[in-house]
Design an enzyme around this catalytic site. Structure first.
Site, PDB file in Angstrom:
ATOM      1  N   ARG A  82      34.610  25.344  25.091  1.00 16.48           N
ATOM      2  CA  ARG A  82      35.475  25.824  26.164  1.00 16.48           C
ATOM      3  C   ARG A  82      35.688  27.316  25.956  1.00 16.48           C
ATOM      4  O   ARG A  82      35.508  27.837  24.851  1.00 16.48           O
ATOM      5  CB  ARG A  82      36.819  25.089  26.142  1.00 16.48           C
ATOM      6  CG  ARG A  82      36.713  23.583  26.377  1.00 16.48           C
ATOM      7  CD  ARG A  82      38.095  22.937  26.317  1.00 16.48           C
ATOM      8  NE  ARG A  82      38.045  21.501  26.592  1.00 16.48           N
ATOM      9  CZ  ARG A  82      37.895  20.552  25.664  1.00 16.48           C
ATOM     10  NH1 ARG A  82      37.798  20.913  24.382  1.00 16.48           N
ATOM     11  NH2 ARG A  82      37.849  19.279  25.998  1.00 16.48           N
ATOM     12  N   LYS A 107      41.792  21.184  22.791  1.00 14.69           N
ATOM     13  CA  LYS A 107      42.505  20.407  23.797  1.00 14.69           C
ATOM     14  C   LYS A 107      42.891  19.050  23.226  1.00 14.69           C
ATOM     15  O   LYS A 107      42.062  18.352  22.663  1.00 14.69           O
ATOM     16  CB  LYS A 107      41.620  20.228  25.034  1.00 14.69           C
ATOM     17  CG  LYS A 107      42.322  19.618  26.231  1.00 14.69           C
ATOM     18  CD  LYS A 107      41.382  19.590  27.425  1.00 14.69           C
ATOM     19  CE  LYS A 107      42.076  18.998  28.649  1.00 14.69           C
ATOM     20  NZ  LYS A 107      41.153  18.977  29.830  1.00 14.69           N
ATOM     21  N   HIS A 213      32.907  28.271  32.615  1.00 12.13           N
ATOM     22  CA  HIS A 213      33.036  26.891  32.124  1.00 12.13           C
ATOM     23  C   HIS A 213      31.827  26.044  32.508  1.00 12.13           C
ATOM     24  O   HIS A 213      31.559  25.007  31.881  1.00 12.13           O
ATOM     25  CB  HIS A 213      34.316  26.254  32.674  1.00 12.13           C
ATOM     26  CG  HIS A 213      34.696  24.973  31.991  1.00 12.13           C
ATOM     27  ND1 HIS A 213      35.118  24.909  30.677  1.00 12.13           N
ATOM     28  CD2 HIS A 213      34.702  23.690  32.440  1.00 12.13           C
ATOM     29  CE1 HIS A 213      35.378  23.651  30.349  1.00 12.13           C
ATOM     30  NE2 HIS A 213      35.127  22.892  31.404  1.00 12.13           N
ATOM     31  N   TYR A 248      28.499  13.252  33.330  1.00 12.62           N
ATOM     32  CA  TYR A 248      27.231  13.972  33.272  1.00 12.62           C
ATOM     33  C   TYR A 248      26.041  13.056  33.538  1.00 12.62           C
ATOM     34  O   TYR A 248      24.993  13.521  33.977  1.00 12.62           O
ATOM     35  CB  TYR A 248      27.094  14.672  31.920  1.00 12.62           C
ATOM     36  CG  TYR A 248      28.193  15.672  31.692  1.00 12.62           C
ATOM     37  CD1 TYR A 248      28.266  16.843  32.453  1.00 12.62           C
ATOM     38  CD2 TYR A 248      29.198  15.435  30.753  1.00 12.62           C
ATOM     39  CE1 TYR A 248      29.306  17.743  32.273  1.00 12.62           C
ATOM     40  CE2 TYR A 248      30.228  16.344  30.570  1.00 12.62           C
ATOM     41  CZ  TYR A 248      30.284  17.487  31.338  1.00 12.62           C
ATOM     42  OH  TYR A 248      31.310  18.383  31.167  1.00 12.62           O
TER      43      TYR A 248
END
Length: 265
Positions: A82, A107, A213, A248
């Site tokens: 990130r 995160k 991102h 994905y």
């Protein structure tokens, strides 16, 4: 709250943030809990497919960047980081010999280890040597501190002046830190790489709504296309749930597992 949903047409997260603020105000400040809120129109959460760049588009975008912003973008794509994980990397978390990057307190307050691309070992080594020289100059003039997380500054008083704890991508300026007012060098701003990548996308004439991102999304999608199993990708990305990583697979299935009937005419 209903006005936000019907007239302003805000995102679900925006309405939730406003609702949480109101609940906190009444509960913690006014000491008048709201209780059950009836007739509240909640914005429906939208599940969006991430924007993914092709390998050619990644090459073209990176070719339009240079110096430290390019290295940061290459690291984000090559390690699946990130943006904030990249800018807050400490020197101690980059292992050039083992070709790994350790991400701390990411995160969800989680740590993880991801891969450092072989192609970035030499550029990272050269970059860290420049950071070390900058740190020596800072120490010579009485600065050379790096802000420490939590209470580590009290537990390890000398750690903040060590090279290991310096940010891998330091800020260009120093600022006073803590009660002592001593000068410390923080990490570079997220906006530095975000702005540089946006300009690169425009110069490369890539007509997608792509932010920095998207390189993380592209990292996961390209690994999946190359045959990497989904569980490994989940660990590299630091996702708590496998369902998050499964998005994905949808990106690939939509474009690869279906043949348009037009192509069969």
């Amino acid at each position: 709250m209903n006005h936000l949903a019907t007239a302003k047409r805000v995102a679900a997260s925006t309405q939730s943030q406003a609702l949480n603020a109101i609940v906190f105000l009444y509960d913690q400040v006014l000491a008048k809990p709201l209780g059950q809120m009836t007739h509240l129109k909640r914005v429906q959460q939208r599940h969006r497919v991430p924007v993914v760049l092709t390998t050619d588009e990644v090459k073209r975008a990176l070719a339009m960047m240079d110096r430290t912003p390019r290295l940061m973008a290459e690291l984000i794509y090559g390690a699946g980081l990130r943006v904030h994980e990249c800018v807050t990397l400490r020197i101690k978390d980059v292992d050039l010999a083992a070709r790994t990057v350790s991400v701390r307190n990411s995160k969800g307050s989680k740590d993880r280890t991801t891969v450092l691309p072989e192609r970035l070992v030499a550029p990272m080594q050269q970059h860290l040597l420049r950071v070390a020289a900058l740190h020596r100059d800072d120490l010579a003039r009485g600065a050379g501190l790096a802000p420490m997380p939590d209470a580590l500054a009290r537990k390890y008083p000398s750690a903040s002046s060590s090279l290991a704890w310096q940010y891998a991508f330091p800020s260009a300026v120093v600022r006073p830190w803590g009660a002592s007012g001593r000068e410390a060098r923080w990490h570079t701003s997220d906006s530095t790489i975000q702005r540089a990548f946006k300009q690169a996308i425009e110069r490369a004439e890539i007509h997608k709504h792509a932010s920095i991102h998207c390189l993380r999304h592209s990292f996961a999608t390209h690994l999946l296309a190359a045959g990497t199993d989904i569980r490994t990708i989940q660990l590299l990305l630091g996702h708590r749930s496998l369902q998050t990583t499964m998005i994905y697979t949808h990106v690939l299935q939509v474009t690869r597992s279906v043949t348009s009937p037009f192509d069969c005419l």
